[in-house]
Design a protein around this motif. Structure first.
Motif, PDB file in Angstrom:
ATOM      1  N   LYS A 113      61.866  59.907  51.553  1.00  0.00           N
ATOM      2  CA  LYS A 113      61.009  59.982  52.744  1.00  0.00           C
ATOM      3  C   LYS A 113      59.814  60.904  52.527  1.00  0.00           C
ATOM      4  O   LYS A 113      58.831  60.823  53.257  1.00  0.00           O
ATOM      5  N   VAL A 114      59.908  61.789  51.544  1.00  0.00           N
ATOM      6  CA  VAL A 114      58.835  62.766  51.334  1.00  0.00           C
ATOM      7  C   VAL A 114      58.271  62.735  49.919  1.00  0.00           C
ATOM      8  O   VAL A 114      57.443  63.576  49.566  1.00  0.00           O
ATOM      9  N   MET A 115      58.716  61.784  49.079  1.00  0.00           N
ATOM     10  CA  MET A 115      58.268  61.752  47.693  1.00  0.00           C
ATOM     11  C   MET A 115      58.266  60.309  47.177  1.00  0.00           C
ATOM     12  O   MET A 115      59.181  59.551  47.473  1.00  0.00           O
ATOM     13  N   SER A 116      57.261  59.969  46.405  1.00  0.00           N
ATOM     14  CA  SER A 116      57.198  58.628  45.814  1.00  0.00           C
ATOM     15  C   SER A 116      58.112  58.550  44.587  1.00  0.00           C
ATOM     16  O   SER A 116      58.494  59.569  43.998  1.00  0.00           O
ATOM     17  N   ASN A 117      58.444  57.327  44.181  1.00  0.00           N
ATOM     18  CA  ASN A 117      59.271  57.129  42.990  1.00  0.00           C
ATOM     19  C   ASN A 117      58.626  57.774  41.766  1.00  0.00           C
ATOM     20  O   ASN A 117      59.292  58.481  41.007  1.00  0.00           O
ATOM     21  N   GLN A 118      57.338  57.507  41.563  1.00  0.00           N
ATOM     22  CA  GLN A 118      56.659  58.023  40.371  1.00  0.00           C
ATOM     23  C   GLN A 118      56.602  59.536  40.359  1.00  0.00           C
ATOM     24  O   GLN A 118      56.768  60.168  39.317  1.00  0.00           O
ATOM     25  N   GLU A 119      56.391  60.140  41.501  1.00  0.00           N
ATOM     26  CA  GLU A 119      56.357  61.602  41.563  1.00  0.00           C
ATOM     27  C   GLU A 119      57.708  62.190  41.185  1.00  0.00           C
ATOM     28  O   GLU A 119      57.785  63.179  40.456  1.00  0.00           O
ATOM     29  N   ALA A 120      58.783  61.578  41.647  1.00  0.00           N
ATOM     30  CA  ALA A 120      60.124  62.059  41.297  1.00  0.00           C
ATOM     31  C   ALA A 120      60.365  61.941  39.798  1.00  0.00           C
ATOM     32  O   ALA A 120      60.904  62.863  39.173  1.00  0.00           O
ATOM     33  N   VAL A 121      59.951  60.846  39.198  1.00  0.00           N
ATOM     34  CA  VAL A 121      60.101  60.670  37.748  1.00  0.00           C
ATOM     35  C   VAL A 121      59.285  61.720  37.005  1.00  0.00           C
ATOM     36  O   VAL A 121      59.770  62.343  36.051  1.00  0.00           O
ATOM     37  N   ASP A 122      58.056  61.939  37.439  1.00  0.00           N
ATOM     38  CA  ASP A 122      57.194  62.934  36.789  1.00  0.00           C
ATOM     39  C   ASP A 122      57.822  64.326  36.827  1.00  0.00           C
ATOM     40  O   ASP A 122      57.775  65.068  35.847  1.00  0.00           O
ATOM     41  N   ILE A 123      58.422  64.681  37.943  1.00  0.00           N
ATOM     42  CA  ILE A 123      59.075  65.991  38.071  1.00  0.00           C
ATOM     43  C   ILE A 123      60.305  66.051  37.179  1.00  0.00           C
ATOM     44  O   ILE A 123      60.511  67.008  36.438  1.00  0.00           O
ATOM     45  N   ALA A 124      61.141  65.017  37.239  1.00  0.00           N
ATOM     46  CA  ALA A 124      62.387  65.018  36.470  1.00  0.00           C
ATOM     47  C   ALA A 124      62.131  65.091  34.967  1.00  0.00           C
ATOM     48  O   ALA A 124      62.880  65.749  34.231  1.00  0.00           O
ATOM     49  N   LYS A 125      61.087  64.433  34.494  1.00  0.00           N
ATOM     50  CA  LYS A 125      60.799  64.405  33.055  1.00  0.00           C
ATOM     51  C   LYS A 125      60.330  65.743  32.502  1.00  0.00           C
ATOM     52  O   LYS A 125      60.308  65.936  31.297  1.00  0.00           O
ATOM     53  N   LYS A 126      59.948  66.663  33.365  1.00  0.00           N
ATOM     54  CA  LYS A 126      59.482  67.974  32.910  1.00  0.00           C
ATOM     55  C   LYS A 126      60.608  68.840  32.368  1.00  0.00           C
ATOM     56  O   LYS A 126      60.362  69.841  31.704  1.00  0.00           O
TER      57      LYS A 126
END
Length: 96
Positions: free
Chosen positions: A55-68
């Motif tokens: 509800k507060v984050m896009s799929n791509q943003e979550a992937v970008d964060i997780a990959k860090k």
């Protein structure tokens, strides 16, 4: 920030057991977000989280964060923290 108003059933969370209740169909969306992909050495991120994060984050943003992060648990912790900071009013459950 992503923000989607989710209809509630009797002011409660929309729940899967209500999917087959015809009187509630207009309040519940039961279409899953499904993507098919082959898993190989180039695909190393799988994120399983509850709707409180989406509800507060896009799929791509979550992937970008997780990959860090080298370790999945640290990435999941960061996803939860960002979801809470962004004001998610729903539960956020992440698993790896």
């Amino acid at each position: 920030m992503l923000s989607v108003e989710v209809p509630r059933v009797n002011r409660q969370l929309t729940v899967s057991r209500a999917f087959n209740d015809k009187s509630l169909k207009s309040h519940i969306q039961s279409d899953p977000d499904i993507q098919w992909t082959n898993i190989d050495n180039n695909k190393n991120t799988l994120i399983l989280v509850s709707d409180g994060l989406w509800k507060v984050m896009s799929n791509q943003e979550a992937v970008d964060i997780a990959k860090k992060f080298k370790y999945p648990q640290k990435g999941l912790k960061q996803l939860i923290e960002k979801g809470v900071k962004r004001g998610s009013k729903d539960d956020i459950l992440c698993c790896c």
